[in-house]
Enzyme design. Structure first.
Site, PDB file in Angstrom:
ATOM      1  N   ALA A  23       3.180   5.208  -5.287  1.00  0.00           N
ATOM      2  CA  ALA A  23       2.345   3.854  -6.128  1.00  0.00           C
ATOM      3  C   ALA A  23       2.951   2.464  -5.036  1.00  0.00           C
ATOM      4  O   ALA A  23       3.977   2.414  -4.899  1.00  0.00           O
ATOM      5  CB  ALA A  23       2.858   3.857  -7.290  1.00  0.00           C
ATOM      6  N   GLN A  63      -2.579   3.863  -4.716  1.00  0.00           N
ATOM      7  CA  GLN A  63      -1.576   4.859  -5.056  1.00  0.00           C
ATOM      8  C   GLN A  63      -2.311   6.179  -4.362  1.00  0.00           C
ATOM      9  O   GLN A  63      -3.472   6.129  -4.231  1.00  0.00           O
ATOM     10  CB  GLN A  63      -1.148   4.944  -6.466  1.00  0.00           C
ATOM     11  CG  GLN A  63      -2.288   5.219  -7.353  1.00  0.00           C
ATOM     12  CD  GLN A  63      -1.724   5.221  -9.087  1.00  0.00           C
ATOM     13  OE1 GLN A  63      -1.065   4.146  -9.193  1.00  0.00           O
ATOM     14  NE2 GLN A  63      -2.274   5.992  -9.666  1.00  0.00           N
ATOM     15  N   LYS A 114      -6.223   8.725  -1.568  1.00  0.00           N
ATOM     16  CA  LYS A 114      -5.588   7.284  -1.562  1.00  0.00           C
ATOM     17  C   LYS A 114      -6.692   6.416  -2.318  1.00  0.00           C
ATOM     18  O   LYS A 114      -7.673   6.196  -2.028  1.00  0.00           O
ATOM     19  CB  LYS A 114      -5.445   6.745  -0.168  1.00  0.00           C
ATOM     20  CG  LYS A 114      -4.614   5.357  -0.318  1.00  0.00           C
ATOM     21  CD  LYS A 114      -4.416   4.947   1.277  1.00  0.00           C
ATOM     22  CE  LYS A 114      -3.367   3.796   1.156  1.00  0.00           C
ATOM     23  NZ  LYS A 114      -3.258   3.248   2.598  1.00  0.00           N
ATOM     24  N   ASP A 121       3.162  -1.046  11.604  1.00  0.00           N
ATOM     25  CA  ASP A 121       4.253  -0.650  10.765  1.00  0.00           C
ATOM     26  C   ASP A 121       4.907   0.536  10.545  1.00  0.00           C
ATOM     27  O   ASP A 121       4.691   1.362   9.563  1.00  0.00           O
ATOM     28  CB  ASP A 121       3.542  -1.055   9.311  1.00  0.00           C
ATOM     29  CG  ASP A 121       4.634  -1.487   8.156  1.00  0.00           C
ATOM     30  OD1 ASP A 121       5.636  -1.607   8.501  1.00  0.00           O
ATOM     31  OD2 ASP A 121       4.333  -1.239   7.036  1.00  0.00           O
TER      32      ASP A 121
END
Length: 585
Positions: free
Chosen positions: A164, A169, A184, A319
């Site tokens: 989450a 989530q 998702k 990321d």
């Protein structure tokens, strides 16, 4: 079945670090309920919460610059310690303010050219710790977006989320065909919350842009537009699906990188269905060793995969933290979460190569010129301090061999020089530097002897020698360019000298020498003289008023005292100007 696979299967049942997409959290009962997650949360209350945070932050920033607020005197160490405390406070308040501010904080953690390093370090720790939303809401979103009842779409859906986060989530599910997938789902009400928050953030941005101190040399509105664009892209799961497909195609010929497949039939702007591809979290070292995987090889593969994304594909994961990187039973890397991706255009590559040549020959002027072309550096009337800072870094950067350099140290040095200078690093550049630093940290966790620059060296040499394949300059072309430049300069120098001498004789050229440091010092001396005059004048008036009071002439004394207020105000303003000059000297 290999022993590595069977060992890994044991961790599927026993290890909490064996996960899809992210580590499966323990959803504790009674977990904190954030105000922004309530159904009756009003716009007015939202404005009050945000502006309260901003006003307290402004007070803290103002207090940082006042030396008299430090107990037992001001020192740089005390200022840095105060910033660290404030950074932790900012991080906790961003969590309180919810998804928009969590994401903005994560984006700001890449902007060490704007924020002090203490803030950047703390914001880089900002992780989503938010409660999961209910399965009834999950069912409602899936059925509304995909247009069918949940039972008609999937054979089964696990009601307990695997992960989450602030934007959504993830739930494990099974298709009617028997294939295992992860779904998702976007958090309910997210677009409405973003709309409100970004409207308020634009007002705050305008305030900072117009501020005489914090707005100087900063493009806050440009930063806002960049953050807004990235935030809206992350809420579009169709875009994330396209990113995943592109990333998967780029590695289709590589057997040591796995990327989950997108099931487009079960995907919408708020729902993304991906292949279930479990793996051992790359930072769970004990599980990796128990599965019989070589940590040193994994460290090099992580760096190699990212260098291929950056230098060959021009499309990279922005990321790559350990939660988005796992290892398959056969030792292949698994990438997750493609909401934030970076693109490098061909012309940017050419400018980066120009900067690389400048770094190689330790030519600060060439590096500055390349940074200006990259729009990473503002053009100023006085580029001298910036050039000297870059030259200092180049002299220290080249002290050690390339393969012995540390990406993290280079990033820290670069951002330390950039802070409070006319640098404005593009988002792509800062994403790359942060990703490099993250991967170096992951690599050193896997292998203490790992060196990112050692892995990068062959890629850098290949780029510099074969860049002509992309229409750029090869090493031979660069040497030719330099030779032509030197010859043209040498041949044209006598004529330019003769023209300059003729203009001097005619009086067409006037030489004017100006030192900013001397100008500031002279202004300070003049200001001190004026302050002395004001002090004497105010003192004389107050003394006169006192004598008049002693002699019982109250009305005249009050008039003289009121008259002394005007030079007192001028004295106060002058002292503030002198204080600003002292900080610049």
């Amino acid at each position: 079945m290999s022993s590595a696979y069977s060992n890994t299967e044991k961790y599927l049942q026993s290890s909490p670090d064996f996960a899809s997409v992210n580590v499966k959290p323990k959803l504790e009962k009674g977990k904190k309920t954030y105000r922004w997650n309530r159904s009756n949360y009003s716009r007015l209350r939202r404005r009050i919460d945000i502006w309260t945070f901003v006003l307290i932050l402004l007070f803290k920033l103002w207090r940082n610059s006042k030396k008299w607020t430090y107990v037992n005197g001001y020192t740089e160490e005390k200022r840095s310690a105060r910033r660290r405390i404030q950074a932790a406070w900012i991080r906790e308040n961003l969590l309180e303010l919810g998804p928009t501010f969590i994401k903005v904080g994560q984006l700001f953690s890449t902007r060490a050219d704007i924020f002090p390093i203490e803030y950047v370090d703390e914001l880089s720790k900002l992780q989503d710790r938010v409660p999961a939303f209910s399965f009834e809401q999950v069912r409602s979103i899936i059925e509304k977006d995909l247009g069918k009842p949940l039972e008609d779409l999937f054979l089964s859906v696990d009601p307990t989320p695997l992960a989450a986060a602030s934007l959504g989530q993830v739930h494990k599910a099974q298709l009617k065909s028997g294939e295992e997938v992860v779904i998702k789902i976007q958090r309910p009400g997210l677009p409405q919350l973003f709309t409100i928050d970004l409207g308020i953030l634009k007002q705050i941005t305008r305030y900072f842009q117009n501020h005489p101190r914090w707005g100087k040399g900063r493009d806050w509105l440009g930063i806002y537009e960049e953050c807004s664009r990235i935030l809206w892209l992350e809420t579009d799961y169709l875009n994330e699906g396209r990113n995943a497909d592109t990333f998967r195609r780029n590695f289709r010929g590589v057997n040591w990188v796995n990327v989950p497949k997108v099931y487009w039939r079960y995907t919408s702007p708020r729902v993304l269905t991906l292949e279930y591809m479990p793996g051992i979290k790359i930072s769970h070292y004990e599980a990796l060793e128990a599965a019989g995987l070589d940590r040193k090889i994994l460290a090099r593969l992580g760096a190699k995969a990212y260098l291929q994304q950056l230098l060959n594909d021009g499309f990279f994961h922005a990321d790559p933290h350990p939660g988005n990187l796992a290892v398959a039973p056969d030792g292949a890397l698994i990438f997750y979460d493609f909401g934030m991706m970076g693109h490098i255009k061909t012309n940017v590559k050419e400018k980066l190569i120009e900067m690389l040549f400048g770094i190689t020959e330790k030519n600060a002027d060439r590096v500055v010129s390349a940074l200006v072309d990259l729009e990473a550096l503002s053009v100023t009337d006085d580029p001298g301090p910036v050039r000297r800072s870059i030259q200092f870094m180049l002299d220290n950067f080249m002290d050690k061999p390339f393969e012995e350099q540390s990406i993290n140290q280079i990033s820290e040095d670069l951002f330390e020089i950039a802070y409070d200078q006319p640098f404005r690093f593009p988002a792509t550049f800062t994403f790359v530097m942060r990703a490099f630093s993250t991967l170096e940290g992951v690599g050193k966790g896997l292998d203490p002897e790992f060196n990112f620059m050692e892995v990068a060296q062959p890629f850098a040499l290949q780029i510099m020698s074969e860049f002509s394949n992309d229409g750029g300059k090869s090493l031979f072309d660069e040497l030719s360019r330099q030779a032509v430049q030197v010859s043209n300069t040498a041949l044209g120098l006598p004529r330019r000298l003769e023209d300059a001498i003729e203009k001097l004789e005619r009086g067409d050229i006037r030489i004017r020498v100006r030192s900013q440091e001397s100008d500031r010092l002279l202004r300070r001396i003049a200001g001190m003289q004026m302050a002395t005059n004001y002090s004497l004048f105010v003192g004389a008036l107050i003394l006169s008023a006192t004598i008049l009071i002693v002699n019982g002439l109250w009305q005249i004394a009050i008039a003289v005292f009121v008259l002394s207020i005007f030079p007192s105000v001028s004295l106060f303003r002058l002292l503030r100007q002198l204080d600003r000059l002292d900080r610049k000297l």
